[in-house]
Design a protein around this motif. Structure first.
Motif, PDB file in Angstrom:
ATOM      1  N   THR A 123     -35.598 -11.534 -28.414  1.00  0.00           N
ATOM      2  CA  THR A 123     -36.321 -10.099 -28.263  1.00  0.00           C
ATOM      3  C   THR A 123     -35.500  -8.907 -27.532  1.00  0.00           C
ATOM      4  N   TRP A 124     -35.940  -7.964 -28.225  1.00  0.00           N
ATOM      5  CA  TRP A 124     -35.032  -6.613 -27.482  1.00  0.00           C
ATOM      6  C   TRP A 124     -36.400  -6.136 -26.980  1.00  0.00           C
ATOM      7  N   VAL A 125     -36.179  -5.276 -24.955  1.00  0.00           N
ATOM      8  CA  VAL A 125     -37.257  -4.145 -25.234  1.00  0.00           C
ATOM      9  C   VAL A 125     -36.302  -2.646 -24.336  1.00  0.00           C
ATOM     10  N   VAL A 126     -36.736  -1.780 -25.085  1.00  0.00           N
ATOM     11  CA  VAL A 126     -36.567  -0.587 -24.552  1.00  0.00           C
ATOM     12  C   VAL A 126     -37.229   0.198 -23.221  1.00  0.00           C
ATOM     13  N   VAL A 127     -37.258  -0.053 -22.668  1.00  0.00           N
ATOM     14  CA  VAL A 127     -38.020  -0.286 -21.386  1.00  0.00           C
ATOM     15  C   VAL A 127     -37.586   1.473 -20.849  1.00  0.00           C
ATOM     16  N   SER A 128     -36.335   2.240 -20.950  1.00  0.00           N
ATOM     17  CA  SER A 128     -35.654   3.338 -21.037  1.00  0.00           C
ATOM     18  C   SER A 128     -35.199   3.723 -21.228  1.00  0.00           C
ATOM     19  N   PRO A 129     -35.062   5.496 -21.920  1.00  0.00           N
ATOM     20  CA  PRO A 129     -36.157   6.797 -21.992  1.00  0.00           C
ATOM     21  C   PRO A 129     -37.993   5.805 -22.502  1.00  0.00           C
ATOM     22  N   GLY A 130     -38.112   6.068 -21.536  1.00  0.00           N
ATOM     23  CA  GLY A 130     -39.681   6.312 -22.306  1.00  0.00           C
ATOM     24  C   GLY A 130     -40.812   6.305 -21.796  1.00  0.00           C
ATOM     25  N   THR A 131     -42.283   6.749 -21.705  1.00  0.00           N
ATOM     26  CA  THR A 131     -43.281   7.520 -21.498  1.00  0.00           C
ATOM     27  C   THR A 131     -44.217   6.796 -20.270  1.00  0.00           C
ATOM     28  N   GLY A 132     -43.841   7.961 -19.163  1.00  0.00           N
ATOM     29  CA  GLY A 132     -44.025   7.508 -18.335  1.00  0.00           C
ATOM     30  C   GLY A 132     -43.211   6.545 -17.204  1.00  0.00           C
ATOM     31  N   ILE A 133     -41.766   6.870 -17.928  1.00  0.00           N
ATOM     32  CA  ILE A 133     -40.647   6.052 -16.944  1.00  0.00           C
ATOM     33  C   ILE A 133     -40.283   6.902 -16.214  1.00  0.00           C
ATOM     34  N   PRO A 134     -39.854   7.037 -14.773  1.00  0.00           N
ATOM     35  CA  PRO A 134     -39.168   8.119 -13.288  1.00  0.00           C
ATOM     36  C   PRO A 134     -38.622   7.910 -13.735  1.00  0.00           C
ATOM     37  N   PHE A 135     -36.537   7.585 -14.875  1.00  0.00           N
ATOM     38  CA  PHE A 135     -35.440   7.424 -14.820  1.00  0.00           C
ATOM     39  C   PHE A 135     -35.357   7.469 -15.844  1.00  0.00           C
ATOM     40  N   THR A 136     -34.527   8.615 -16.504  1.00  0.00           N
ATOM     41  CA  THR A 136     -34.072   8.145 -17.947  1.00  0.00           C
ATOM     42  C   THR A 136     -32.663   6.815 -17.272  1.00  0.00           C
ATOM     43  N   GLY A 137     -30.875   7.509 -17.282  1.00  0.00           N
ATOM     44  CA  GLY A 137     -30.293   6.881 -16.663  1.00  0.00           C
ATOM     45  C   GLY A 137     -30.423   5.604 -15.783  1.00  0.00           C
ATOM     46  N   ALA A 138     -29.756   4.364 -16.054  1.00  0.00           N
ATOM     47  CA  ALA A 138     -29.684   3.077 -15.114  1.00  0.00           C
ATOM     48  C   ALA A 138     -28.816   3.285 -14.760  1.00  0.00           C
ATOM     49  N   GLN A 139     -28.172   2.810 -12.988  1.00  0.00           N
ATOM     50  CA  GLN A 139     -27.017   2.690 -12.136  1.00  0.00           C
ATOM     51  C   GLN A 139     -26.993   0.965 -11.651  1.00  0.00           C
ATOM     52  N   ALA A 140     -28.055   0.864 -10.924  1.00  0.00           N
ATOM     53  CA  ALA A 140     -28.287  -0.215 -10.745  1.00  0.00           C
ATOM     54  C   ALA A 140     -30.177  -0.978 -10.609  1.00  0.00           C
ATOM     55  N   VAL A 141     -29.772  -2.522 -10.618  1.00  0.00           N
ATOM     56  CA  VAL A 141     -31.135  -3.133 -11.152  1.00  0.00           C
ATOM     57  C   VAL A 141     -31.210  -4.346 -10.137  1.00  0.00           C
ATOM     58  N   LEU A 142     -33.068  -5.071  -9.720  1.00  0.00           N
ATOM     59  CA  LEU A 142     -32.039  -5.972  -8.893  1.00  0.00           C
ATOM     60  C   LEU A 142     -33.701  -6.650  -8.636  1.00  0.00           C
ATOM     61  N   GLU A 143     -33.675  -7.675  -9.038  1.00  0.00           N
ATOM     62  CA  GLU A 143     -35.448  -8.302  -8.977  1.00  0.00           C
ATOM     63  C   GLU A 143     -34.790  -8.592  -7.575  1.00  0.00           C
ATOM     64  N   ASP A 144     -36.544  -8.525  -6.781  1.00  0.00           N
ATOM     65  CA  ASP A 144     -36.363  -8.282  -5.668  1.00  0.00           C
ATOM     66  C   ASP A 144     -37.376 -10.314  -5.165  1.00  0.00           C
ATOM     67  N   GLN A 145     -37.122 -10.087  -3.757  1.00  0.00           N
ATOM     68  CA  GLN A 145     -37.995 -11.810  -3.222  1.00  0.00           C
ATOM     69  C   GLN A 145     -39.323 -11.817  -4.370  1.00  0.00           C
ATOM     70  N   GLU A 146     -40.366 -10.835  -4.783  1.00  0.00           N
ATOM     71  CA  GLU A 146     -41.713 -10.946  -4.773  1.00  0.00           C
ATOM     72  C   GLU A 146     -41.801 -10.743  -6.387  1.00  0.00           C
ATOM     73  N   GLY A 147     -40.435 -10.567  -6.706  1.00  0.00           N
ATOM     74  CA  GLY A 147     -40.413 -10.878  -8.496  1.00  0.00           C
ATOM     75  C   GLY A 147     -40.388  -9.087  -9.454  1.00  0.00           C
TER      76      GLY A 147
END
Length: 344
Positions: A123-147
């Motif tokens: 299953t693929w999900v396009v998160v951005s670009p999308g309605t209500g998403i505060p960015f378009t292109g993304a340079q870095a992604v991280l999951e923090d210790q709280e998930g």
């Protein structure tokens, strides 16, 4: 009245120029292909060069799949055979992939110049670009210790939790030109870096207050390309632009800088990694990778088997095999392989 012979001469000259240019371009392509083929066939025992991908900016391992991201988009590789795999059906188009992460729920997050995508179980999900998403292109992604998921982009830092996206902004008057590197240390503190050579720097956010560090505070360079942490709690920062920069270690409040005179392969430091054997890897932007182990330094370049002299990402799988994402392709290095040209 125009001279027909003169016109024919002009046309002939133009055709000859175009044909000559095409011949030169063709020879260059053939030479590049032959050079790459020779390089792939002459790597040391236990080493292999995998192309495509032709360039790798990000790596993450999920079971028996090595996900590679770079200028060629997203390319999965079989971890045991090194064979490129087809993308799962329904994959969206990808531009330059900058960062990859796998969260605790098994989602693969893909940050690329054109947006943010996640994938799990066909299953693929396009998160951005999308309605209500505060960015378009993304340079870095991280999951923090709280998930929660953190995403950095041009002039934006955003988090996703409880099905809601929120922006995280420094105090008034501060401006982050871009968030190109994201890391959360074992104390829960967030560190962010920007590659902007003049207006970048290292940002620290402890959920309550922000601190900005620059060359005035001891950074080797304001361009931040890597933030990593070793098991002893040392925070390592890779900095540099062009031929300037260096590596920085922050441990117990002490800042220690490293340059080629200390053992680095080059000033501009692209990535830093500590493997399970305790060997430190310091990859430069142009000059290969320096390895430090038991008080000894050594350097590896394309002459020693690297697919490209700029190593942008390093991971070690469960079998102890090293995967190196470089400017010239992907390296697979078996655990027991000797390092030619390096006594590490």
């Amino acid at each position: 009245m125009k001279d027909p012979s003169k016109t024919r001469r002009h046309v002939t000259s133009a055709v000859q120029i175009v044909a000559g240019a095409a011949l030169i371009i063709g020879l260059i392509i053939v030479l590049q292909f032959v050079t790459a083929l020779i390089q792939e066939q002459n790597v040391p025992e236990g080493w292999s060069i995998i192309r495509p991908p032709g360039e790798v900016s990000a790596l993450v391992i999920d079971g028996d799949i090595v996900w590679t991201g770079g200028k060629d988009g997203l390319i999965p590789v079989n971890r045991t055979s090194g064979i490129q795999l087809p993308l799962p059906r329904g994959s969206p188009p990808f531009s330059h992939v900058r960062s990859l992460a796998i969260d605790r729920q098994g989602w693969l997050w893909v940050a690329h110049d054109g947006g943010l995508v996640k994938y799990r179980n066909e299953t693929w999900v396009v998160v951005s670009p999308g309605t209500g998403i505060p960015f378009t292109g993304a340079q870095a992604v991280l999951e923090d210790q709280e998930g929660a998921i953190w995403v950095g982009g041009e002039q934006v830092l955003a988090t996703y939790g409880n099905d809601t996206w929120q922006t995280v902004e420094p105090p008034g008057g501060w401006h982050i030109p871009s968030v190109d590197t994201l890391y959360q240390d074992r104390e829960g503190v967030f560190w962010m870096g920007s590659v902007a050579p003049n207006t970048g720097g290292l940002y620290r956010f402890d959920a309550h207050s922000w601190t900005l560090f620059s060359i005035d505070d001891g950074l080797p360079h304001n361009t931040i390309k890597e933030i990593a942490e070793t098991p002893d709690g040392a925070l390592w920062i890779g900095t540099g632009f062009s031929t300037r920069g260096g590596a920085l270690r922050i441990q117990n409040g002490t800042w220690t800088r490293f340059y080629p005179d200390d053992g680095l392969a080059g000033n501009s430091t692209r990535s830093i990694y500590k493997d399970t054997a305790g060997r430190m890897w310091f990859a430069s932007e142009y000059d290969g990778v320096a390895l430090y182990y038991e008080d000894r330094w050594g350097t590896l370049t394309t002459r020693d088997g690297l697919a490209g002299n700029e190593v942008k990402a390093i991971v070690e799988d469960q079998d102890g095999t090293w995967w190196l994402g470089t400017s010239g392709g992907l390296n697979r290095v078996e655990r027991d392989s000797l390092f030619p040209g390096c006594n590490c």
